[in-house]
Design a protein around this motif. Structure first.
Motif, short mmCIF file in Angstrom:
data_model
loop_
_atom_site.label_atom_id
_atom_site.label_comp_id
_atom_site.label_asym_id
_atom_site.label_seq_id
_atom_site.Cartn_x
_atom_site.Cartn_y
_atom_site.Cartn_z
N TYR A 192 13.94 -53.58 50.79
CA TYR A 192 14.27 -54.45 52.78
C TYR A 192 15.21 -53.54 53.61
CZ TYR A 192 14.04 -56.54 57.76
OH TYR A 192 13.79 -56.50 58.64
N ILE A 193 16.22 -53.53 53.56
CA ILE A 193 17.85 -53.39 53.90
C ILE A 193 17.86 -52.05 53.74
CG2 ILE A 193 20.03 -53.73 54.10
CD1 ILE A 193 19.02 -56.01 55.13
N LEU A 194 17.61 -51.30 52.11
CA LEU A 194 18.10 -49.89 52.54
C LEU A 194 16.52 -49.31 52.89
CD1 LEU A 194 18.79 -50.09 48.89
CD2 LEU A 194 20.44 -49.36 51.09
N SER A 195 15.40 -49.65 53.80
CA SER A 195 14.04 -49.01 53.67
C SER A 195 13.36 -48.23 53.15
CB SER A 195 15.17 -47.96 55.40
OG SER A 195 15.74 -48.75 56.41
N ILE A 196 12.74 -48.77 51.41
CA ILE A 196 12.68 -48.55 50.52
C ILE A 196 10.97 -49.51 50.99
CG2 ILE A 196 11.77 -48.64 48.94
CD1 ILE A 196 15.27 -48.43 47.59
N SER A 197 10.16 -48.68 51.91
CA SER A 197 8.94 -49.66 51.77
C SER A 197 7.90 -48.76 51.40
CB SER A 197 8.32 -49.40 53.71
OG SER A 197 7.62 -47.69 53.31
N ASN A 198 7.81 -48.06 49.99
CA ASN A 198 7.30 -47.54 49.35
C ASN A 198 6.65 -49.30 48.25
OD1 ASN A 198 5.61 -46.25 46.38
ND2 ASN A 198 5.43 -45.17 48.57
N ASP A 199 4.93 -49.28 47.90
CA ASP A 199 4.64 -50.56 47.23
C ASP A 199 5.53 -49.77 45.37
OD1 ASP A 199 4.70 -51.99 48.61
OD2 ASP A 199 1.52 -51.17 48.77
N SER A 200 5.03 -48.79 44.62
CA SER A 200 4.91 -48.46 43.83
C SER A 200 6.81 -47.73 43.63
CB SER A 200 5.19 -46.62 44.09
OG SER A 200 5.30 -45.79 44.58
N LEU A 253 21.49 -46.60 35.58
CA LEU A 253 21.61 -46.20 36.91
C LEU A 253 21.37 -44.30 36.53
CD1 LEU A 253 24.60 -46.14 38.83
CD2 LEU A 253 26.07 -45.01 36.27
N ARG A 254 21.21 -43.59 35.27
CA ARG A 254 20.26 -42.35 35.63
C ARG A 254 18.86 -42.60 35.79
NH1 ARG A 254 23.46 -38.34 35.22
NH2 ARG A 254 25.39 -38.41 33.36
N SER A 255 18.04 -43.45 35.55
CA SER A 255 16.00 -44.11 35.41
C SER A 255 16.28 -44.16 37.21
CB SER A 255 15.81 -44.94 35.26
OG SER A 255 16.59 -45.10 33.43
N LEU A 256 17.30 -44.78 37.64
CA LEU A 256 17.58 -45.29 39.09
C LEU A 256 17.77 -44.85 39.77
CD1 LEU A 256 17.72 -48.87 39.09
CD2 LEU A 256 15.68 -48.44 39.42
N LYS A 257 18.20 -42.99 39.89
CA LYS A 257 18.37 -42.47 40.64
C LYS A 257 17.16 -41.41 41.23
CE LYS A 257 21.17 -38.32 41.45
NZ LYS A 257 21.90 -37.02 40.27
N TYR A 258 15.91 -40.94 40.59
CA TYR A 258 15.18 -41.04 41.56
C TYR A 258 14.31 -41.55 42.78
CZ TYR A 258 11.02 -42.66 39.18
OH TYR A 258 10.10 -44.09 38.40
N VAL A 259 14.62 -43.24 41.93
CA VAL A 259 13.72 -43.99 43.30
C VAL A 259 14.53 -44.49 44.44
CG1 VAL A 259 13.32 -46.65 43.58
CG2 VAL A 259 12.97 -45.20 41.20
N LEU A 260 16.00 -44.40 44.60
CA LEU A 260 16.88 -44.88 45.05
C LEU A 260 17.27 -43.44 45.79
CD1 LEU A 260 19.02 -47.96 43.82
CD2 LEU A 260 16.83 -48.16 45.57
N LEU A 261 17.59 -42.52 45.69
CA LEU A 261 18.03 -41.07 45.98
C LEU A 261 17.51 -40.07 45.96
CD1 LEU A 261 21.80 -41.95 44.87
CD2 LEU A 261 21.15 -42.42 46.57
N PRO A 262 15.95 -40.09 46.31
CA PRO A 262 15.26 -38.98 46.24
C PRO A 262 15.78 -37.76 46.76
CG PRO A 262 14.15 -40.51 47.80
CD PRO A 262 15.24 -41.31 47.07
N GLN A 281 21.96 -43.62 55.04
CA GLN A 281 21.43 -44.24 53.75
C GLN A 281 21.50 -43.71 53.01
OE1 GLN A 281 19.87 -46.99 53.80
NE2 GLN A 281 18.44 -46.36 55.43
N LYS A 282 21.79 -42.18 52.49
CA LYS A 282 22.22 -42.23 51.05
C LYS A 282 23.57 -42.77 50.05
CE LYS A 282 23.09 -38.08 48.07
NZ LYS A 282 22.86 -36.74 47.60
N SER A 283 24.38 -42.73 51.65
CA SER A 283 25.41 -43.47 51.11
C SER A 283 25.28 -45.06 50.01
CB SER A 283 27.23 -43.16 51.99
OG SER A 283 28.18 -44.17 51.39
N ARG A 284 24.90 -46.00 51.62
CA ARG A 284 24.46 -47.19 51.18
C ARG A 284 23.92 -47.39 49.82
NH1 ARG A 284 21.04 -48.96 56.13
NH2 ARG A 284 21.76 -50.89 55.13
N ARG A 285 22.88 -46.73 49.08
CA ARG A 285 21.61 -45.99 48.10
C ARG A 285 22.71 -46.41 47.36
NH1 ARG A 285 16.04 -44.41 49.06
NH2 ARG A 285 15.01 -45.45 51.15
#
Length: 319
Positions: A192-200, A253-262, A281-285
């Motif tokens: 919610y804080i990072l504005s990630i609204s996609n359910d997947s 760290l490697r796997s979540l990069k595509y989720v938080l930093l597309p 937003q990228k810096s916060r993520r």
């Protein structure tokens, strides 16, 4: 006087050997050639029984549809099926990847293309492959199985130390479940804080959060062996814990990069709902990714791997 006639020998096919009844051959009634329990054979063909089967089947299907409709209010059942689409080779390779992620490349997920539209105008969408077809795809089978295995292993080790009580399993399950709930709530708040609204993307984060149990299980088992049943304390326990923690943190760290930093490259699936983010937003993520992979995982893995104190309190209260 004449002796009685000799008994008439029975035919070999009609022998009653082993039957407690003195009638005809086995499978036949004493009155003639009827079958044993003749009414049972016609039960399946009875119209009343078939009607009962149909009513039961309809009730089961209606209940299943009702459950799916209510579950779909919160979680998509179709999306969950994607995370449990695994095979045995995938599970083995994924376990090795979680424990030894250092030299794995690449970390990007594979995609498939689906075309929609008419012959004149086609539109193409990109979707991530299922876990069984992509090693880098997150799944929920391993986290769920690891969660259950962790509870059983902790209880078994307590029994081997002679400190088993029924409350041990309950305390272990409660602690593990509390960690999972707190982490999911924290992820929900973070999205919610990072504005990630996609359910997947949220389901991906939930799936990745369960891989820590693999490292915790390895820590418990190896520490119990090297410390001769003294638990996860000492230099051996801390060494194993440090390795499994670092391996899990590097994997996340490697796997979540595509989720938080597309990024905006063509490798980002158009149908996945992932959008490029602004620089602020990228810096916060990036900060959230580091804190979640290292600080949060260290706290939760330390809590899960230190169940000796809880067991000691239970045993002390029973003595």
């Amino acid at each position: 006087m004449r002796s009685p006639p000799p008994p008439i020998p029975q035919a070999q096919g009609g022998s009653n050997y082993g039957s407690p009844y003195g009638g005809g051959p086995m499978g036949q009634s004493s009155s003639g050639g009827g079958q044993f329990a003749p009414g049972f054979g016609g039960f399946v063909n009875d119209h009343t029984a078939q009607m009962g089967f149909q009513v039961g089947k309809s009730a089961v299907m209606a209940g299943q549809e009702y459950m799916e409709q209510n579950i779909n209010r919160y979680v998509s059942v179709g999306a969950l099926k994607h995370y449990f689409n695994v095979t045995t080779p995938y599970v083995l390779r994924k376990l090795l990847l979680v424990l030894f992620p250092w030299r794995h490349k690449p970390w990007s997920r594979q995609q498939r293309t689906a075309s929609t539209g008419t012959q004149d105008s086609n539109t193409y969408s990109y979707y991530f492959l299922a876990p069984r077809d992509d090693l880098n795809s997150p799944d929920m089978y391993i986290p769920v199985m690891a969660f259950v295995t962790y509870i059983l292993i902790s209880t078994l080790l307590a029994g081997l130390r002679g400190a088993f009580h029924p409350e041990v399993m309950g305390l272990t399950a409660t602690a593990a479940f509390a960690v999972v709930v707190v982490e999911i709530l924290g992820l929900k708040f973070g999205t919610y804080i990072l504005s990630i609204s996609n359910d997947s993307q949220l389901l991906d984060l939930v799936a990745y959060s369960g891989y820590k149990f693999v490292g915790v299980i390895v820590t418990l088992v190896l520490s119990e062996i090297l410390n001769a049943g003294q638990g996860t304390g000492g230099w051996a326990g801390w060494t194993i814990f440090t390795y499994t923690f670092l391996a899990n943190a590097f994997f996340l760290l490697r796997s979540l990069k595509y989720v938080l930093l597309p990024d905006s490259s063509s490798t980002t699936p158009a149908g996945s709902g992932m959008q490029t983010v602004a620089r602020s937003q990228k810096s916060r993520r990036t900060q959230f990714l580091f804190l979640y992979s290292y600080v949060v995982q260290f706290i939760f893995m330390w809590i899960l791997s230190r169940q000796d104190s809880a067991t000691a309190r239970v045993v002390g209260g029973k003595v």
